[in-house]
Design an enzyme around this catalytic site. Structure first.
Site, PDB file in Angstrom:
ATOM      1  CG  ASN A 180      -1.911   0.794   1.348  1.00  0.00           C
ATOM      2  OD1 ASN A 180      -2.084   1.880   0.173  1.00  0.00           O
ATOM      3  ND2 ASN A 180      -3.232   1.525   2.111  1.00  0.00           N
TER       4      ASN A 180
ATOM      5  CG  HIS B  23      -4.609  -1.174  -2.386  1.00  0.00           C
ATOM      6  ND1 HIS B  23      -4.740  -1.486  -0.857  1.00  0.00           N
ATOM      7  CD2 HIS B  23      -5.159  -0.065  -1.928  1.00  0.00           C
ATOM      8  CE1 HIS B  23      -4.405  -0.416  -0.237  1.00  0.00           C
ATOM      9  NE2 HIS B  23      -5.008  -0.023  -0.547  1.00  0.00           N
TER      10      HIS B  23
ATOM     11  CD  GLN C 229     -14.472   5.822   3.320  1.00  0.00           C
ATOM     12  OE1 GLN C 229     -14.591   5.506   2.548  1.00  0.00           O
ATOM     13  NE2 GLN C 229     -13.715   6.846   4.098  1.00  0.00           N
TER      14      GLN C 229
ATOM     15  CD  GLN D 200     -13.077   8.009   6.653  1.00  0.00           C
ATOM     16  OE1 GLN D 200     -13.268   7.195   6.019  1.00  0.00           O
ATOM     17  NE2 GLN D 200     -13.616   7.463   7.504  1.00  0.00           N
TER      18      GLN D 200
ATOM     19  CG  HIS E  82      -9.577   6.981  -2.800  1.00  0.00           C
ATOM     20  ND1 HIS E  82      -8.892   6.455  -3.765  1.00  0.00           N
ATOM     21  CD2 HIS E  82      -9.266   6.925  -1.327  1.00  0.00           C
ATOM     22  CE1 HIS E  82      -8.558   5.661  -2.315  1.00  0.00           C
ATOM     23  NE2 HIS E  82      -8.132   6.395  -1.073  1.00  0.00           N
TER      24      HIS E  82
END
EC number: 5.3.1.31
Length: 413
Positions: free
Chosen positions: A172, A248, A362, A379, A383
């Site tokens: 990550n 990811h 979220q 948050q 993104h």
């Protein structure tokens, strides 16, 4: 039905971008940018994190270059925060988390420092007089502590005094290093940043993930051997989940396509595997993670056979998926990527976009109901730019430099 590079769709993206920018303004706190709750309130108990503050500096650098009134003031606030309470004046670098009373977490995290690098590089594109000084300092910290010349990869973390590092290497953190390195290349024109990005992608994706059905290993030892059972007892970890994190995989795909485009812009021939592996990652993500239990949405994590572990649907994987779909369409002209993009937007407007409280939810459960198993609150808005702004740009230069260069909608009709 065509959406990509149409002015009508791009206008809709712009409206949603402004809604998100306006929500994010609520995050301003004296020490940087705070953790936003579901209604846009500051969650004071979470403190001020370096990764959120740096990401919001990046976001509002983009907003400033888009001509949004007030955004430049937020860039200024972000730079002051990076030079303020978060910065360790004694040992260098940045604390992981602070609050109004002082330091909460004094560790020096690679993941967070790579966002500091991204934020500083993006701020340079606004012309802020302190941005280049911040970038130069951040590069100095990265070079000294987080880039390993011996390994030609990035280190994970240090203690406060930069005296002890983990015997762990994270996929990550290295992925976000690639993201930051691409933008640093755009603003410095130093080819070593592209070389480093290519090296990282070649190890984690081309050497390891490609030979494992494109299920990306997240966890490695200091010799870069995968640790496949890491965090098996804590599978829903926010940053180091057990097994594969398909969001990811597809995010890696987009970053590799930006790297492909950056090399082409230099009149260099990119390695063919950048595009081929990006395709492999895209399709592996859909194969394992899209609606495996019957309900739409990307599950958070899967095991090494591709079976779901954490079935919650977190918002960032689908956001990244849309950005990657656009990138693949741009390089291949293959309509399947636009079809997926449209399908995913329909899902987002049905389940994730929160018009009552602001921004997007979220996290959803396996039935697409709002939950907080992995994440609490909304948050930041980092993104979301990857599905709202990237589909309006060429793949090179990167996000903030491209917007600053006036390339928004350059291919739209």
């Amino acid at each position: 039905m065509k959406w990509f590079n149409t002015l009508s769709h791009n206008r809709w993206l712009e409206q949603e971008t402004d809604r998100i920018f306006n929500f994010g303004k609520n995050a301003v706190v004296p020490t940087g940018f705070g953790w936003l709750g579901n209604k846009g309130q500051i969650k004071e108990e979470m403190g001020t994190h370096l990764w959120i503050t740096a990401r919001m500096l990046h976001v509002y650098s983009v907003a400033a270059s888009m001509g949004r009134p007030g955004a430049y003031d937020l860039v200024d606030h972000g730079i002051k925060a990076m030079n303020g309470a978060l910065r360790d004046k004694k040992y260098g670098g940045w604390y992981a988390c602070v609050n109004d009373q002082g330091v909460v977490d004094a560790s020096k995290q690679g993941y967070q420092h790579f966002f500091a690098l991204l934020g500083a590089a993006s701020a340079v594109t606004t012309g802020h007089p302190e941005a280049r000084k911040l970038l130069d300092y951040t590069i100095e910290v990265i070079e000294k502590y987080f880039w390993s010349e011996e390994e030609q990869m990035c280190l994970e973390s240090w203690d406060e005094a930069f005296s002890q590092t983990e015997d762990y290497r994270g996929g990550n953190a290295n992925m976000h290093a690639v993201e930051a390195f691409l933008i640093v290349y755009d603003v410095t024109h130093d080819k070593k940043w592209l070389d480093r990005a290519l090296r990282i992608a070649s190890v984690i994706i081309h050497d390891v993930a490609r030979n494992g059905d494109y299920r990306v290993n997240e966890h490695f030892d200091s010799q870069w051997n995968p640790i496949r059972d890491y965090n098996k007892d804590n599978p829903a970890h926010r940053f180091r989940a057990y097994g594969g994190t398909p969001g990811h995989w597809i995010e890696w795909g987009r970053l590799m396509l930006h790297l492909h485009a950056a090399l082409e812009a230099r009149f260099e021939t990119p390695p063919a595997w950048l595009l081929e592996d990006a395709k492999g990652l895209f399709h592996a993500t859909i194969r394992d993670a899209w609606a495996p239990d019957g309900a739409d949405g990307f599950v958070y994590s899967v095991d090494w056979d591709g079976k779901p572990i954490v079935r919650e649907r977190v918002r960032w994987p689908i956001v990244e998926a849309m950005g990657t779909a656009y990138a693949l369409y741009t390089l291949t002209d293959d309509s399947q990527y636009e079809e997926w993009y449209q399908k995913w937007w329909d899902y987002c407007i049905k389940y994730l976009m929160d018009y009552e409280n602001g921004s997007w939810w979220q996290e959803l459960d396996a039935d697409n109901k709002v939950t907080t198993k992995v994440w609490d609150g909304k948050q930041d808005i980092y993104h979301l730019l990857h599905c709202l702004v990237i589909p309006r740009l060429p793949l090179a230069p990167g996000l903030a430099p491209a917007v600053a260069a006036g390339l928004l909608d350059i291919n739209a009709k």
